[in-house]
Design a protein around this motif. Structure first.
Motif, mmCIF file in Angstrom:
data_model
loop_
_atom_site.group_PDB
_atom_site.id
_atom_site.type_symbol
_atom_site.label_atom_id
_atom_site.label_comp_id
_atom_site.label_asym_id
_atom_site.label_seq_id
_atom_site.Cartn_x
_atom_site.Cartn_y
_atom_site.Cartn_z
ATOM 1 N N ASN A 1 -18.185 18.513 7.074
ATOM 2 C CA ASN A 1 -19.439 19.165 7.470
ATOM 3 C C ASN A 1 -20.590 18.702 6.584
ATOM 4 O O ASN A 1 -21.681 18.384 7.072
ATOM 5 C CB ASN A 1 -19.315 20.689 7.390
ATOM 6 C CG ASN A 1 -18.370 21.264 8.409
ATOM 7 O OD1 ASN A 1 -18.102 20.658 9.434
ATOM 8 N ND2 ASN A 1 -17.851 22.440 8.124
ATOM 9 N N ASP B 1 -18.279 32.949 7.052
ATOM 10 C CA ASP B 1 -17.562 33.378 8.253
ATOM 11 C C ASP B 1 -18.402 33.263 9.522
ATOM 12 O O ASP B 1 -17.878 33.332 10.623
ATOM 13 C CB ASP B 1 -17.039 34.811 8.091
ATOM 14 C CG ASP B 1 -18.135 35.827 7.828
ATOM 15 O OD1 ASP B 1 -19.233 35.440 7.379
ATOM 16 O OD2 ASP B 1 -17.881 37.025 8.063
ATOM 17 N N PRO C 1 -21.132 27.513 11.518
ATOM 18 C CA PRO C 1 -20.367 26.628 12.398
ATOM 19 C C PRO C 1 -19.549 25.625 11.579
ATOM 20 O O PRO C 1 -19.891 25.309 10.439
ATOM 21 C CB PRO C 1 -21.446 25.915 13.215
ATOM 22 C CG PRO C 1 -22.700 26.080 12.454
ATOM 23 C CD PRO C 1 -22.554 27.318 11.620
ATOM 24 N N ASP C 2 -18.479 25.154 12.162
ATOM 25 C CA ASP C 2 -17.585 24.225 11.483
ATOM 26 C C ASP C 2 -17.225 23.117 12.459
ATOM 27 O O ASP C 2 -16.911 23.389 13.616
ATOM 28 C CB ASP C 2 -16.335 24.983 11.032
ATOM 29 C CG ASP C 2 -15.404 24.148 10.175
ATOM 30 O OD1 ASP C 2 -15.630 22.935 10.033
ATOM 31 O OD2 ASP C 2 -14.447 24.737 9.641
ATOM 32 N N LEU C 3 -17.247 21.868 12.000
ATOM 33 C CA LEU C 3 -16.875 20.744 12.856
ATOM 34 C C LEU C 3 -15.366 20.673 13.065
ATOM 35 O O LEU C 3 -14.892 19.859 13.841
ATOM 36 C CB LEU C 3 -17.379 19.424 12.263
ATOM 37 C CG LEU C 3 -18.896 19.284 12.173
ATOM 38 C CD1 LEU C 3 -19.270 17.971 11.497
ATOM 39 C CD2 LEU C 3 -19.536 19.372 13.549
ATOM 40 N N GLY C 4 -14.632 21.518 12.369
ATOM 41 C CA GLY C 4 -13.197 21.575 12.540
ATOM 42 C C GLY C 4 -12.423 20.585 11.698
ATOM 43 O O GLY C 4 -11.206 20.527 11.764
ATOM 44 N N ALA C 5 -13.092 19.811 10.892
ATOM 45 C CA ALA C 5 -12.419 18.796 10.077
ATOM 46 C C ALA C 5 -12.506 19.105 8.591
ATOM 47 O O ALA C 5 -12.156 18.278 7.772
ATOM 48 C CB ALA C 5 -13.008 17.424 10.372
ATOM 49 N N GLY C 6 -13.023 20.260 8.232
ATOM 50 C CA GLY C 6 -13.110 20.645 6.832
ATOM 51 C C GLY C 6 -14.530 20.665 6.305
ATOM 52 O O GLY C 6 -15.442 20.063 6.868
ATOM 53 N N ASP C 7 -14.678 21.373 5.212
ATOM 54 C CA ASP C 7 -15.983 21.590 4.603
ATOM 55 C C ASP C 7 -16.664 20.288 4.177
ATOM 56 O O ASP C 7 -17.862 20.109 4.384
ATOM 57 C CB ASP C 7 -15.806 22.523 3.397
ATOM 58 C CG ASP C 7 -17.114 22.840 2.712
ATOM 59 O OD1 ASP C 7 -18.057 23.278 3.407
ATOM 60 O OD2 ASP C 7 -17.203 22.636 1.482
#
Length: 119
Positions: free
Chosen positions: A43, A31, A34-40
């Motif tokens: 990343n 939680d 950071p996340d690139l926003g395109a899924g695990d």
């Protein structure tokens, strides 16, 4: 000192610093990570693509298969660490597969560029 001289001087520390940052991000509670926003998997692939390119530049005399093996083992280390309940992450063999795929893609690209530059 020119930028290229700084790069040549610090390419090995940059690789190892990046590796440590990737490890830290990988074991950070999900939680807070950071996340690139395109899924695990994206990343994972992004991290290992960058690590592979930095590793190839830092350790060019090392055989490509050794770099690939070392980074793949690092991916396994991440997954084993994430399997520890206190870390509050989910380990997945598919994350390691994504890591290894990125290693192979980045290494393949690096080797192609190296061959083209020799011509």
């Amino acid at each position: 000192m020119a930028l290229i001289d700084l790069y040549r001087r610090f390419k090995i520390p940059v690789f190892w610093t990046t590796l440590l940052i990737v490890y830290g991000l990988a074991i950070m509670p999900a939680d807070r990570a950071p996340d690139l926003g395109a899924g695990d998997k994206v990343n994972h692939m992004a991290a290992f693509f960058v690590l592979t390119l930095l590793g190839r530049v830092a350790y060019r005399p090392v055989a490509a298969w050794r770099l690939a093996t070392g980074l793949s083992l690092f991916g396994i280390l991440i997954e084993l660490t994430q399997a520890i309940p206190a870390v509050r992450r989910d380990a997945s063999v598919w994350d390691w597969v994504a890591d290894s795929a990125a290693i192979l893609i980045a290494l393949g690209a690096a080797l192609i560029v190296e061959r083209l530059r020799r011509r």
